[in-house]
Design a protein around this motif. Structure first.
Motif, PDB file in Angstrom:
ATOM      1  N   PHE A 174       0.849  -1.183   0.000  1.00 15.83           N
ATOM      2  CA  PHE A 174       0.000   0.000   0.000  1.00 15.83           C
ATOM      3  C   PHE A 174       0.887   1.236   0.000  1.00 15.83           C
ATOM      4  O   PHE A 174       1.960   1.239   0.609  1.00 15.83           O
ATOM      5  CB  PHE A 174      -0.887   0.032   1.252  1.00 15.83           C
ATOM      6  CG  PHE A 174      -1.817  -1.134   1.353  1.00 15.83           C
ATOM      7  CD1 PHE A 174      -3.095  -1.074   0.825  1.00 15.83           C
ATOM      8  CD2 PHE A 174      -1.419  -2.307   1.970  1.00 15.83           C
ATOM      9  CE1 PHE A 174      -3.954  -2.144   0.910  1.00 15.83           C
ATOM     10  CE2 PHE A 174      -2.269  -3.391   2.063  1.00 15.83           C
ATOM     11  CZ  PHE A 174      -3.543  -3.316   1.538  1.00 15.83           C
ATOM     12  N   TYR A 175       0.433   2.275  -0.664  1.00 14.90           N
ATOM     13  CA  TYR A 175       1.154   3.542  -0.717  1.00 14.90           C
ATOM     14  C   TYR A 175       0.311   4.572   0.014  1.00 14.90           C
ATOM     15  O   TYR A 175      -0.843   4.812  -0.359  1.00 14.90           O
ATOM     16  CB  TYR A 175       1.375   3.945  -2.183  1.00 14.90           C
ATOM     17  CG  TYR A 175       2.275   5.128  -2.369  1.00 14.90           C
ATOM     18  CD1 TYR A 175       3.640   5.033  -2.139  1.00 14.90           C
ATOM     19  CD2 TYR A 175       1.770   6.354  -2.791  1.00 14.90           C
ATOM     20  CE1 TYR A 175       4.473   6.123  -2.331  1.00 14.90           C
ATOM     21  CE2 TYR A 175       2.592   7.448  -2.973  1.00 14.90           C
ATOM     22  CZ  TYR A 175       3.941   7.319  -2.741  1.00 14.90           C
ATOM     23  OH  TYR A 175       4.764   8.399  -2.918  1.00 14.90           O
ATOM     24  N   LEU A 176       0.856   5.174   1.072  1.00  5.55           N
ATOM     25  CA  LEU A 176       0.128   6.136   1.894  1.00  5.55           C
ATOM     26  C   LEU A 176       0.691   7.535   1.699  1.00  5.55           C
ATOM     27  O   LEU A 176       1.912   7.710   1.675  1.00  5.55           O
ATOM     28  CB  LEU A 176       0.228   5.753   3.371  1.00  5.55           C
ATOM     29  CG  LEU A 176      -0.576   4.531   3.808  1.00  5.55           C
ATOM     30  CD1 LEU A 176       0.095   3.246   3.385  1.00  5.55           C
ATOM     31  CD2 LEU A 176      -0.766   4.541   5.300  1.00  5.55           C
TER      32      LEU A 176
ATOM     33  N   SER B 168       5.164  10.591   2.141  1.00  7.92           N
ATOM     34  CA  SER B 168       4.546   9.360   1.663  1.00  7.92           C
ATOM     35  C   SER B 168       5.380   8.183   2.134  1.00  7.92           C
ATOM     36  O   SER B 168       6.540   8.327   2.505  1.00  7.92           O
ATOM     37  CB  SER B 168       4.431   9.359   0.140  1.00  7.92           C
ATOM     38  OG  SER B 168       5.716   9.429  -0.438  1.00  7.92           O
TER      39      SER B 168
ATOM     40  N   THR C 293       5.515   3.529   1.841  1.00 10.05           N
ATOM     41  CA  THR C 293       4.977   2.260   1.383  1.00 10.05           C
ATOM     42  C   THR C 293       4.836   1.334   2.578  1.00 10.05           C
ATOM     43  O   THR C 293       5.739   1.234   3.407  1.00 10.05           O
ATOM     44  CB  THR C 293       5.903   1.625   0.334  1.00 10.05           C
ATOM     45  OG1 THR C 293       6.085   2.558  -0.729  1.00 10.05           O
ATOM     46  CG2 THR C 293       5.329   0.347  -0.210  1.00 10.05           C
TER      47      THR C 293
ATOM     48  N   VAL D 123      -5.307  -2.110   5.697  1.00 10.87           N
ATOM     49  CA  VAL D 123      -4.472  -1.150   6.416  1.00 10.87           C
ATOM     50  C   VAL D 123      -5.252  -0.776   7.667  1.00 10.87           C
ATOM     51  O   VAL D 123      -6.386  -0.320   7.586  1.00 10.87           O
ATOM     52  CB  VAL D 123      -4.194   0.105   5.564  1.00 10.87           C
ATOM     53  CG1 VAL D 123      -3.400   1.126   6.347  1.00 10.87           C
ATOM     54  CG2 VAL D 123      -3.464  -0.265   4.285  1.00 10.87           C
TER      55      VAL D 123
ATOM     56  N   ILE E   2      -1.462   3.078  10.275  1.00 11.97           N
ATOM     57  CA  ILE E   2      -1.427   4.498   9.921  1.00 11.97           C
ATOM     58  C   ILE E   2      -0.767   5.312  11.024  1.00 11.97           C
ATOM     59  O   ILE E   2       0.075   6.165  10.765  1.00 11.97           O
ATOM     60  CB  ILE E   2      -2.851   5.011   9.629  1.00 11.97           C
ATOM     61  CG1 ILE E   2      -3.404   4.305   8.394  1.00 11.97           C
ATOM     62  CG2 ILE E   2      -2.864   6.524   9.443  1.00 11.97           C
ATOM     63  CD1 ILE E   2      -4.881   4.492   8.181  1.00 11.97           C
TER      64      ILE E   2
ATOM     65  N   LEU F 123      -3.354  11.787   7.261  1.00 10.68           N
ATOM     66  CA  LEU F 123      -3.511  10.915   6.104  1.00 10.68           C
ATOM     67  C   LEU F 123      -4.369  11.575   5.030  1.00 10.68           C
ATOM     68  O   LEU F 123      -5.449  12.099   5.313  1.00 10.68           O
ATOM     69  CB  LEU F 123      -4.158   9.594   6.542  1.00 10.68           C
ATOM     70  CG  LEU F 123      -4.315   8.539   5.467  1.00 10.68           C
ATOM     71  CD1 LEU F 123      -2.950   8.049   4.982  1.00 10.68           C
ATOM     72  CD2 LEU F 123      -5.136   7.376   5.996  1.00 10.68           C
TER      73      LEU F 123
ATOM     74  N   SER G 191      -4.409   9.890   1.578  1.00  4.36           N
ATOM     75  CA  SER G 191      -4.897   8.813   0.721  1.00  4.36           C
ATOM     76  C   SER G 191      -4.118   7.526   0.957  1.00  4.36           C
ATOM     77  O   SER G 191      -2.991   7.538   1.438  1.00  4.36           O
ATOM     78  CB  SER G 191      -4.792   9.201  -0.752  1.00  4.36           C
ATOM     79  OG  SER G 191      -3.432   9.310  -1.125  1.00  4.36           O
ATOM     80  N   VAL G 192      -4.766   6.423   0.588  1.00  8.00           N
ATOM     81  CA  VAL G 192      -4.145   5.099   0.602  1.00  8.00           C
ATOM     82  C   VAL G 192      -4.400   4.481  -0.768  1.00  8.00           C
ATOM     83  O   VAL G 192      -5.544   4.428  -1.224  1.00  8.00           O
ATOM     84  CB  VAL G 192      -4.741   4.188   1.698  1.00  8.00           C
ATOM     85  CG1 VAL G 192      -4.123   2.795   1.638  1.00  8.00           C
ATOM     86  CG2 VAL G 192      -4.559   4.795   3.077  1.00  8.00           C
ATOM     87  N   SER G 193      -3.342   4.025  -1.412  1.00  9.83           N
ATOM     88  CA  SER G 193      -3.469   3.366  -2.713  1.00  9.83           C
ATOM     89  C   SER G 193      -2.935   1.950  -2.608  1.00  9.83           C
ATOM     90  O   SER G 193      -1.916   1.703  -1.961  1.00  9.83           O
ATOM     91  CB  SER G 193      -2.660   4.109  -3.783  1.00  9.83           C
ATOM     92  OG  SER G 193      -3.114   5.430  -3.917  1.00  9.83           O
ATOM     93  N   TYR G 194      -3.629   1.031  -3.233  1.00 11.99           N
ATOM     94  CA  TYR G 194      -3.194  -0.362  -3.232  1.00 11.99           C
ATOM     95  C   TYR G 194      -2.296  -0.599  -4.434  1.00 11.99           C
ATOM     96  O   TYR G 194      -2.693  -0.355  -5.578  1.00 11.99           O
ATOM     97  CB  TYR G 194      -4.419  -1.284  -3.282  1.00 11.99           C
ATOM     98  CG  TYR G 194      -4.073  -2.751  -3.238  1.00 11.99           C
ATOM     99  CD1 TYR G 194      -3.392  -3.297  -2.155  1.00 11.99           C
ATOM    100  CD2 TYR G 194      -4.443  -3.595  -4.268  1.00 11.99           C
ATOM    101  CE1 TYR G 194      -3.089  -4.642  -2.105  1.00 11.99           C
ATOM    102  CE2 TYR G 194      -4.151  -4.947  -4.231  1.00 11.99           C
ATOM    103  CZ  TYR G 194      -3.469  -5.465  -3.154  1.00 11.99           C
ATOM    104  OH  TYR G 194      -3.169  -6.803  -3.102  1.00 11.99           O
TER     105      TYR G 194
END
Length: 68
Positions: A5-7, A23, A25, A33, A38, A52, A54-57
């Motif tokens: 995941f990329y935060l 950011s 990983t 997550v 977090i 926070l 965003s969170v991207s998978y």
């Protein structure tokens, strides 16, 4: 294989002034997550408060696939 995941965070200093963006990983054993994940990342920058955005998978992959 791990899930990645990329935060993205926005950061503020102790006076509440915007400092910039951060950011990171997060490799995880499961497809989730947690709030604890977090918080661990948000608390990792001394003297700044991270919020926070965003969170991207990124997907499930091996370490070598992630690094390559």
């Amino acid at each position: 294989m791990k899930h990645y995941f990329y935060l993205n965070f926005i950061s503020y200093d102790e006076d509440g002034e915007e400092v910039g963006y951060r950011s990171g990983t997060l490799p995880a054993d499961s497809y989730r997550v947690t709030a604890a994940d977090i918080k661990k990342i948000a608390d990792s920058v001394p003297g700044q408060t991270l919020h926070l955005l965003s969170v991207s998978y990124l997907g499930q992959m091996t370490q070598s696939e992630y690094e390559g």
